[in-house]
Design an enzyme around this catalytic site. Structure first.
Site, PDB file in Angstrom:
ATOM      1  N   ARG A 140       0.857  -1.181   0.000  1.00 12.96           N
ATOM      2  CA  ARG A 140       0.000   0.000   0.000  1.00 12.96           C
ATOM      3  C   ARG A 140       0.896   1.235   0.000  1.00 12.96           C
ATOM      4  O   ARG A 140       1.955   1.250   0.646  1.00 12.96           O
ATOM      5  CB  ARG A 140      -0.896   0.031   1.243  1.00 12.96           C
ATOM      6  CG  ARG A 140      -2.089  -0.922   1.193  1.00 12.96           C
ATOM      7  CD  ARG A 140      -3.110  -0.489   0.139  1.00 12.96           C
ATOM      8  NE  ARG A 140      -4.298  -1.319   0.098  1.00 12.96           N
ATOM      9  CZ  ARG A 140      -4.490  -2.348  -0.717  1.00 12.96           C
ATOM     10  NH1 ARG A 140      -3.548  -2.720  -1.586  1.00 12.96           N
ATOM     11  NH2 ARG A 140      -5.619  -3.021  -0.700  1.00 12.96           N
ATOM     12  N   GLU A 168      -3.675   7.776  -5.141  1.00 11.17           N
ATOM     13  CA  GLU A 168      -3.879   7.022  -6.380  1.00 11.17           C
ATOM     14  C   GLU A 168      -5.106   7.596  -7.066  1.00 11.17           C
ATOM     15  O   GLU A 168      -6.151   7.686  -6.412  1.00 11.17           O
ATOM     16  CB  GLU A 168      -4.085   5.535  -6.075  1.00 11.17           C
ATOM     17  CG  GLU A 168      -2.799   4.896  -5.568  1.00 11.17           C
ATOM     18  CD  GLU A 168      -2.938   3.411  -5.255  1.00 11.17           C
ATOM     19  OE1 GLU A 168      -4.010   2.832  -5.531  1.00 11.17           O
ATOM     20  OE2 GLU A 168      -1.983   2.838  -4.741  1.00 11.17           O
ATOM     21  N   HIS A 205      -1.258   0.599  -9.800  1.00 12.65           N
ATOM     22  CA  HIS A 205      -1.897  -0.374  -8.891  1.00 12.65           C
ATOM     23  C   HIS A 205      -2.526  -1.531  -9.694  1.00 12.65           C
ATOM     24  O   HIS A 205      -3.728  -1.782  -9.600  1.00 12.65           O
ATOM     25  CB  HIS A 205      -2.955   0.317  -8.006  1.00 12.65           C
ATOM     26  CG  HIS A 205      -3.239  -0.460  -6.743  1.00 12.65           C
ATOM     27  ND1 HIS A 205      -3.642   0.131  -5.568  1.00 12.65           N
ATOM     28  CD2 HIS A 205      -3.187  -1.795  -6.484  1.00 12.65           C
ATOM     29  CE1 HIS A 205      -3.830  -0.803  -4.648  1.00 12.65           C
ATOM     30  NE2 HIS A 205      -3.554  -1.978  -5.178  1.00 12.65           N
TER      31      HIS A 205
HETATM   32  C1  DGY Z   1      -5.769  -5.870  -2.933  1.00 13.43           C
HETATM   33  O1  DGY Z   1      -6.620  -6.721  -3.231  1.00 13.43           O
HETATM   34  O2  DGY Z   1      -5.663  -5.437  -1.795  1.00 13.43           O
HETATM   35  C2  DGY Z   1      -4.837  -5.434  -3.991  1.00 13.43           C
HETATM   36  O3  DGY Z   1      -4.168  -4.269  -3.665  1.00 13.43           O
HETATM   37  C3  DGY Z   1      -5.524  -5.293  -5.334  1.00 13.43           C
HETATM   38  O4  DGY Z   1      -4.516  -5.249  -6.300  1.00 13.43           O
END
Ligand code: DGY
Length: 326
Positions: free
Chosen positions: A238, A267, A286
């Site tokens: 993240r 983002e 992402h």
């Molecule tokens: C999630 O599922 O948490 C991922 O970041 C998606 O790519």
């Protein structure tokens, strides 16, 4: 029979979409961009179920606006940092997520980013496109060697361990940190170390921890100062795990060699972000879990969690199972 009323914040992929439409009276947000906060607040009152993506903030105020009829929040992601899980638990509301199905795709992407940054693929590609490539020469676009290098994995859960599996094939030595480490899989040699040792000894550092108050800003100026000047940072966890201002300084001053990020703050990253001025920073939008099968499986799991919650059954994947305890 009246079907339960649900709001789905984006169009799901099949088979998740059909599952939801069959079982629910579903309102599905049709736009490619997420509903605004105001729109979400307007849509939730009286719902039985809510299916969200990681772009939707599900906090105490939203749950309150939904009212006492809400039976389940199903988040179509493995990470649930966009959901106030404590607030949901306080209301006895189960929260679902989609673990497992995105492990391999995310580990693939972490490795792809690592290799691209180590071997300077984006720079090379830019050189070819812009005519910067003049001739073959011995010292042109030199990158990092893999065989015998050390990979430090921060967070040794499913994805971290899948990255370790890949690293074995590249002849990397593997270190890891995790507050609750699972054992490496058979055939994987990985050594648990403290965070300081990992930073100091690793040639590559790959982040696979969830975003929590402990991991927020984990990669800060002090952390970069402990890394090798040849080190590469990869983040597929993240964005807030990395202090971006500190990363910018570390990259610009060549305190570390390069970074490759799938996740950022915010983002999308604004196109005038200072990080985008750096040759040694590779950023993708992402997309670590963005393979066809993975996204379809995520949609299916999110639909199944939603439907189980609506039926009053235990969610197949629930992040707060304590809501089922008497
Ligand atoms: C999630 O599922 O948490 C991922 O970041 C998606 O790519």
């Amino acid at each position: 029979m009246t079907k339960p009323k649900v709001f789905v914040t984006r169009r799901l992929l099949e088979p998740g979409l059909s599952l939801v439409q069959e079982f629910c009276d579903a309102e599905i947000w049709p736009d490619p961009l997420p509903p605004s906060r105001e729109e979400l607040l307007r849509r939730v009152p009286g719902l039985d179920g809510l299916l969200t993506l990681l772009t939707d903030r599900v906090d105490a105020a939203l749950l309150e606006a939904a009212g006492p009829g809400l039976k389940v929040v199903s988040n179509c992601a493995v990470g649930v940092d966009n959901v106030d899980v404590a607030a949901a638990t306080a209301r006895g509301l189960p929260v679902g997520n989609t673990p497992g199905v995105l492990t391999e795709a995310t580990a693939d992407m972490a490795f792809a980013l690592l290799m691209a940054a180590a071997r300077r693929l984006p720079e090379g590609e830019r050189e070819v496109r812009t005519g910067g490539w003049k001739t073959w020469s011995l010292d042109y676009l030199l990158g990092a060697d893999f065989a015998g290098a050390t990979l430090g994995i921060v967070g040794f859960g499913r994805i971290g361990r899948a990255v370790a599996r890949r690293a074995m094939g590249f002849g990397l030595r593997i270190l890891f940190t995790d507050p609750a480490p699972a054992s490496p899989e058979p055939g994987v040699e990985a050594t648990p170390v403290d965070f300081d040792t990992l930073l100091r000894q690793s040639d590559f550092v790959s982040l696979h921890c969830p975003l929590t108050e402990t991991t927020r800003g984990l990669m800060n100026a002090a952390a970069f100062a402990r890394m090798k000047t040849t080190a590469i940072l990869v983040n597929t966890s993240r964005g807030p795990v990395v202090d971006q201002a500190a990363l910018y300084e570390a990259l610009k001053s060549h305190r570390i060699f390069a970074a490759a990020l799938d996740v950022t703050v915010p983002e999308p990253l604004p196109t005038d972000s200072p990080l985008l001025t750096l040759e040694n920073c590779l950023i993708v939008p992402h997309i670590a879990s963005a393979s066809r099968r993975t996204r379809s499986e995520m949609s299916r799991m999110a639909a199944e969690n939603l439907i189980a919650g609506l039926k009053g059954e235990m969610l197949p994947n629930c992040v707060n199972p304590e809501v089922y305890k008497e």
